[in-house]
Design an enzyme around this catalytic site. Structure first.
Site, PDB file in Angstrom:
ATOM      1  N   ASP A  10     -38.823  85.197 -36.308  1.00  0.00           N
ATOM      2  CA  ASP A  10     -38.096  84.718 -37.492  1.00  0.00           C
ATOM      3  C   ASP A  10     -36.586  84.919 -37.296  1.00  0.00           C
ATOM      4  O   ASP A  10     -35.944  85.626 -38.061  1.00  0.00           O
ATOM      5  CB  ASP A  10     -38.588  85.440 -38.754  1.00  0.00           C
ATOM      6  CG  ASP A  10     -38.396  86.958 -38.713  1.00  0.00           C
ATOM      7  OD1 ASP A  10     -38.328  87.525 -37.597  1.00  0.00           O
ATOM      8  OD2 ASP A  10     -38.278  87.570 -39.794  1.00  0.00           O
ATOM      9  N   ASP A  15     -34.346  89.130 -33.362  1.00  0.00           N
ATOM     10  CA  ASP A  15     -35.290  88.161 -32.776  1.00  0.00           C
ATOM     11  C   ASP A  15     -34.583  87.316 -31.716  1.00  0.00           C
ATOM     12  O   ASP A  15     -35.156  87.006 -30.664  1.00  0.00           O
ATOM     13  CB  ASP A  15     -35.835  87.208 -33.834  1.00  0.00           C
ATOM     14  CG  ASP A  15     -36.529  87.900 -34.984  1.00  0.00           C
ATOM     15  OD1 ASP A  15     -35.811  88.401 -35.869  1.00  0.00           O
ATOM     16  OD2 ASP A  15     -37.759  87.949 -34.985  1.00  0.00           O
ATOM     17  N   ASN A  39     -36.762  86.564 -41.942  1.00  0.00           N
ATOM     18  CA  ASN A  39     -35.350  86.914 -42.130  1.00  0.00           C
ATOM     19  C   ASN A  39     -34.613  85.848 -42.939  1.00  0.00           C
ATOM     20  O   ASN A  39     -33.615  86.142 -43.604  1.00  0.00           O
ATOM     21  CB  ASN A  39     -34.669  87.125 -40.780  1.00  0.00           C
ATOM     22  CG  ASN A  39     -35.161  88.394 -40.113  1.00  0.00           C
ATOM     23  OD1 ASN A  39     -35.448  89.375 -40.793  1.00  0.00           O
ATOM     24  ND2 ASN A  39     -35.285  88.369 -38.792  1.00  0.00           N
ATOM     25  N   THR A 124     -42.611  89.121 -33.804  1.00  0.00           N
ATOM     26  CA  THR A 124     -41.456  89.925 -34.214  1.00  0.00           C
ATOM     27  C   THR A 124     -41.007  89.549 -35.626  1.00  0.00           C
ATOM     28  O   THR A 124     -39.856  89.791 -35.992  1.00  0.00           O
ATOM     29  CB  THR A 124     -40.284  89.765 -33.221  1.00  0.00           C
ATOM     30  OG1 THR A 124     -39.876  88.395 -33.204  1.00  0.00           O
ATOM     31  CG2 THR A 124     -40.670  90.204 -31.828  1.00  0.00           C
ATOM     32  N   PHE A 163     -40.109  95.890 -43.079  1.00  0.00           N
ATOM     33  CA  PHE A 163     -40.024  94.520 -43.608  1.00  0.00           C
ATOM     34  C   PHE A 163     -41.159  93.597 -43.141  1.00  0.00           C
ATOM     35  O   PHE A 163     -41.779  92.902 -43.968  1.00  0.00           O
ATOM     36  CB  PHE A 163     -38.666  93.890 -43.243  1.00  0.00           C
ATOM     37  CG  PHE A 163     -38.571  92.451 -43.664  1.00  0.00           C
ATOM     38  CD1 PHE A 163     -38.401  92.120 -45.000  1.00  0.00           C
ATOM     39  CD2 PHE A 163     -38.689  91.433 -42.732  1.00  0.00           C
ATOM     40  CE1 PHE A 163     -38.358  90.782 -45.404  1.00  0.00           C
ATOM     41  CE2 PHE A 163     -38.630  90.104 -43.122  1.00  0.00           C
ATOM     42  CZ  PHE A 163     -38.464  89.773 -44.466  1.00  0.00           C
ATOM     43  N   ASN A 164     -41.426  93.513 -41.839  1.00  0.00           N
ATOM     44  CA  ASN A 164     -42.395  92.524 -41.347  1.00  0.00           C
ATOM     45  C   ASN A 164     -43.787  92.753 -41.936  1.00  0.00           C
ATOM     46  O   ASN A 164     -44.505  91.796 -42.235  1.00  0.00           O
ATOM     47  CB  ASN A 164     -42.490  92.555 -39.806  1.00  0.00           C
ATOM     48  CG  ASN A 164     -41.241  92.025 -39.140  1.00  0.00           C
ATOM     49  OD1 ASN A 164     -40.465  91.293 -39.744  1.00  0.00           O
ATOM     50  ND2 ASN A 164     -41.030  92.419 -37.879  1.00  0.00           N
ATOM     51  N   HIS A 236     -34.319  95.919 -33.001  1.00  0.00           N
ATOM     52  CA  HIS A 236     -35.767  96.123 -33.147  1.00  0.00           C
ATOM     53  C   HIS A 236     -36.612  95.252 -32.203  1.00  0.00           C
ATOM     54  O   HIS A 236     -37.423  95.753 -31.425  1.00  0.00           O
ATOM     55  CB  HIS A 236     -36.219  95.738 -34.565  1.00  0.00           C
ATOM     56  CG  HIS A 236     -35.520  96.388 -35.690  1.00  0.00           C
ATOM     57  ND1 HIS A 236     -35.775  97.672 -36.096  1.00  0.00           N
ATOM     58  CD2 HIS A 236     -34.582  95.904 -36.555  1.00  0.00           C
ATOM     59  CE1 HIS A 236     -35.049  97.953 -37.170  1.00  0.00           C
ATOM     60  NE2 HIS A 236     -34.308  96.909 -37.457  1.00  0.00           N
ATOM     61  N   ASP A 237     -36.465  93.936 -32.356  1.00  0.00           N
ATOM     62  CA  ASP A 237     -37.446  93.020 -31.761  1.00  0.00           C
ATOM     63  C   ASP A 237     -37.378  92.977 -30.242  1.00  0.00           C
ATOM     64  O   ASP A 237     -38.401  92.748 -29.574  1.00  0.00           O
ATOM     65  CB  ASP A 237     -37.257  91.618 -32.339  1.00  0.00           C
ATOM     66  CG  ASP A 237     -37.551  91.575 -33.830  1.00  0.00           C
ATOM     67  OD1 ASP A 237     -38.223  92.490 -34.329  1.00  0.00           O
ATOM     68  OD2 ASP A 237     -37.092  90.627 -34.484  1.00  0.00           O
TER      69      ASP A 237
END
Ligand code: BDR
Ligand code: CA
Length: 309
Positions: A10, A15, A39, A124, A163-164, A236-237
């Protein structure tokens, strides 16, 4: 043989970095990119995936648009973190192409059936596309799933949830119970992948794509500075992609993970049985640690390989 992967994402600042890291890594064969809301809206995340591929000179990589909302919950996007475009910060032209498909699940089925070997899924974003795929097509042809999401003892969307997983908890629970090899890389790990002044300096020296990533980080760091007081942003991703490239970079433990679906207070919390209190069987390799220096060394080295834009 390179590992065939599908990145389900996203974009989204981190990402986009995950996508660039995959493109820069000969160990991986990126079969395609599937997109989800998250996102930002699906329309924007799909456009962003295509924009990043075009920036990297890889418009040949197929992009298939997927879910525009969660399985059961209301749509909520993370514009407060990623901005109006979902990729605010550096200037990027609009995409010059449309996605190859507007049914990511169907496209994945074809790509997995046609692949030379079993395929690794790297989600992700919210897990809606992957849950739908597994529900409709099962696990045949899937080597494993390495996802960014959840946490052992952290939250970012709420005090309780990442969040995800928060965005589509029913999808996350379905993926964790799909009888497929799942690695969950959550906030406990990715909050160790926070850039600082030194990483930013090295990124700016890593060619034009490195400069682009540093500019993404400049924007992404604003929210993290205000929220956590950090001098940078967590990528993060990209940690999920790095885990495929360097096993051992992320320390993992086989543990049971359940997603809270009932409570509003703890919606989307990933309840990880870290200390083996329940007797429930392990259903995931749960990330517990990160070699931060090795991660950023790998990221900078790989981004420098991408051709100038
Ligand atoms: C996750 O949520 C999104 O904001 C990021 O892209 C990452 O996938 C972190 O909680
Ligand atoms: Ca994401």
């Amino acid at each position: 043989m390179a590992t065939p992967i599908i990145l389900d994402c996203d974009p989204g600042h981190d990402d986009a970095v995950a996508l660039l890291l995959a493109l820069a890594s000969p160990e991986l064969e990126l079969l395609g990119v599937t997109t989800t809301y998250g996102n930002q809206t699906l329309e924007k995340t799909t456009a962003n995936a295509i924009r990043v591929l075009e920036l990297a000179g890889r418009p040949d990589v197929p992009v298939a648009a997927g879910a525009d909302r969660p399985l059961e919950r209301e749509l909520v996007v993370a514009a407060h973190v990623h901005g109006e475009s979902g990729l605010d910060g550096p200037t990027l032209p609009p995409p010059s192409a449309e996605p190859i498909s507007r049914d990511a699940v169907e496209w994945m089925a074809g790509a997995i059936a046609d692949a030379a070997g079993t395929v690794t899924l790297v989600p992700t974003g919210p897990l809606t596309n992957v849950a739908r795929y597994l529900d409709e097509h099962g696990t045949t042809g899937i080597e494993r799933i390495v996802l960014m999401g959840g946490a052992i003892a952290e939250g970012n969307m709420t005090p309780a949830a990442e969040f995800n997983v928060w965005a589509d908890p029913e999808a996350a629970q379905a993926v964790l119970h799909a009888e497929v090899d799942v690695t969950m890389i959550g906030l406990d790990v990715t909050h160790r992948a926070v850039t600082g002044a030194d990483v930013q300096r090295r990124l700016r020296g890593a060619g034009s794509i490195g400069v682009f990533v540093a500019e993404l980080v400049d924007f992404f760091a604003v929210y993290h500075r205000e929220t956590y007081g950090w001098d940078g942003a967590p990528i993060h991703d990209a940690v999920a992609v790095a885990h495929l490239l360097r096993p051992g970079l992320v320390g993992t433990k086989p543990r049971n993970v359940e997603v809270e679906l009932e409570s509003e207070l703890c919606r989307g919390r990933t309840v990880v049985d870290l200390w083996l209190r329940t007797g429930r069987p392990a259903n995931a390799h749960v990330g517990v640690d990160l070699d931060t220096d090795a991660f950023f060394d790998l990221l900078v080295e790989r981004l420098a390989r991408l051709p100038a834009r």
